[in-house]
Motif scaffolding. Sequence first.
Motif, mmCIF file in Angstrom:
data_model
loop_
_atom_site.group_PDB
_atom_site.id
_atom_site.type_symbol
_atom_site.label_atom_id
_atom_site.label_comp_id
_atom_site.label_asym_id
_atom_site.label_seq_id
_atom_site.Cartn_x
_atom_site.Cartn_y
_atom_site.Cartn_z
ATOM 1 N N HIS A 76 0.539 5.772 1.085
ATOM 2 C CA HIS A 76 -0.284 6.826 1.672
ATOM 3 C C HIS A 76 0.411 8.170 1.486
ATOM 4 O O HIS A 76 1.633 8.226 1.268
ATOM 5 N N SER B 234 -3.928 3.629 -0.030
ATOM 6 C CA SER B 234 -4.274 2.998 -1.297
ATOM 7 C C SER B 234 -3.580 1.648 -1.364
ATOM 8 O O SER B 234 -2.359 1.555 -1.196
ATOM 9 N N ARG C 226 -5.814 8.178 4.789
ATOM 10 C CA ARG C 226 -6.037 7.582 3.471
ATOM 11 C C ARG C 226 -4.918 6.585 3.184
ATOM 12 O O ARG C 226 -3.747 6.886 3.434
ATOM 13 N N LEU D 206 -2.565 -1.959 -3.317
ATOM 14 C CA LEU D 206 -2.300 -2.514 -4.631
ATOM 15 C C LEU D 206 -2.913 -3.893 -4.806
ATOM 16 O O LEU D 206 -2.968 -4.415 -5.921
ATOM 17 N N SER E 162 0.846 -1.193 0.000
ATOM 18 C CA SER E 162 0.000 0.000 0.000
ATOM 19 C C SER E 162 0.879 1.240 0.000
ATOM 20 O O SER E 162 2.099 1.154 0.170
ATOM 21 N N PHE F 110 -13.638 -2.479 0.931
ATOM 22 C CA PHE F 110 -12.570 -1.703 0.306
ATOM 23 C C PHE F 110 -12.120 -2.432 -0.946
ATOM 24 O O PHE F 110 -12.278 -3.647 -1.069
ATOM 25 N N GLN F 111 -11.597 -1.695 -1.881
ATOM 26 C CA GLN F 111 -11.139 -2.250 -3.145
ATOM 27 C C GLN F 111 -9.709 -1.794 -3.399
ATOM 28 O O GLN F 111 -9.304 -0.706 -2.985
ATOM 29 N N ASN F 112 -8.958 -2.630 -4.089
ATOM 30 C CA ASN F 112 -7.621 -2.193 -4.484
ATOM 31 C C ASN F 112 -7.725 -1.238 -5.670
ATOM 32 O O ASN F 112 -8.778 -1.118 -6.306
ATOM 33 N N ILE F 113 -6.652 -0.548 -5.977
ATOM 34 C CA ILE F 113 -6.696 0.533 -6.968
ATOM 35 C C ILE F 113 -6.898 0.027 -8.388
ATOM 36 O O ILE F 113 -7.239 0.796 -9.290
#
Length: 477
Positions: free
Chosen positions: A90, A194, A192, A196, A88, A219-222
């Motif tokens: 941030h 994000s 926040r 992967l 991830s 939640f979802q990955n990018i």
Amino acid sequence: MGTTKVFVALCVCLMAGCCLGQLSVKRRLSYSAQQCRINRITSNEPSRRIECEGGLIEVWDENDEQFQCSGIDARRITIQPNSLVLPSFHPFPRLVYIQQGEGILGVSYPGCPETYQSTSRRQESGRRGEREWQSGGQSDLHQKVHRFRAGDILAIPPGAVHWSYNDGNEEIISIAVNDLNNHANQLDQNFRASFLAGGLGGRSGLRERRGEEQQFQQFQNIFSTFDSELMAEAFNVPEDLIKRMQQSQDRSLIVRAEKGQMRILSPRSLEEEEEDEERRRSKYMGLLDDVNGLEETVCTMRLRHNLDNRREADVFSRRGGRLNIVNQHKLPILRELDMSVEKGHMFPNTIYSPHWAMNSHSAVYVTQGDAQLQIVGNNGETIMDDTVKQGEMFVIPQFFTSICKAGNNGFEYVSFKTTSSPMKSPLVGYTSVFRAMPLQVISNSFRISPSQAQELKFGRQHQTFFLSPQAKSGRSS
């Protein structure tokens, strides 16, 4: 005429630089200037629990006014053996203190070369002193990984993809502090991150508890909502593989790794890495503060420093305890993160001198023991007068004066600070403000006799910071 133009140009440049510096300062203040009306500070354990497949994430209440004021997000992360924290990134810097266990941290920087190379099993014969494993005999290239153990502080820059893996036999317990108000974060003060990989679409894997209430998060990955055909073309892989990445549902933030598939190339032991770091520090000891770019580049910079090294104690008292400070001088990456950390080990009934922080907020986590803590605001109002215990965290805002006395079993803590060069102003001891004042100023300020002023000024003349219990004036610590 030419000289005048040059002078004017220099003045303009200086004014522009000052304005940019002021904007940076104002930006940090703009988030918290109206949120630091603190009437009460309490020491608490985390208020939320996020249960994962391979561990647990506990989060302190982000709406607590002490965290709102400081712009700090804090969480305690537990990683089970053979479990992986998904990659991830941030937009803010993070400092992580390893309270228990050992494992591997990977931090990826764009543009840095893959300096760790594993070979196929046919090419392994004859090599010694290296720990390298492959899955199915395949070779690999990747950036440097960092081994860590209990007592380490890990620095993670904003925007850098990072992951961690527990390859030990016991749980890893770590304290992660994020500086949401850092100049690197141009968004807001909301946490926040994000990811992967991973994702949750159902009622499994990721459960969040607030007290007795249980909620299920999604939640979802990018990659999840990108066009699969476009992503397949970008990666030059079959579209089915991209769809597999996008549909990685029901996986939590910390997952259990497949057995036999997480043997990471790690060519050096932790002891050898520490010897290299010690030689590097000795080599550059005494150099100017300005970094010349030769001793550490972005791709090879150190991210780890151990806080339990007694030889590196910055404050040591045989009857009081010791204090280890890690700032931008000991760990240069902290200059870019604008954060630092200290770990204190106080003997029973030792007093931490009353003082205030001049340029930072402090988020303090109690690792062992207990202590009586008092915090006073600028108007002399009591903000906190309570006992702090193991597993709890509290914030001491900038310029708030505090004093601490260790309990009968001693007191250990880790303090995370929102500056890379922390400064504190003590009220007691040979580095105190009273020691710097003339006796006449002290005498007239408090309407006391000169002899009383002298007693107040020199009562702990050979001590500073950690004050041993029942010490008499004139005695050394």
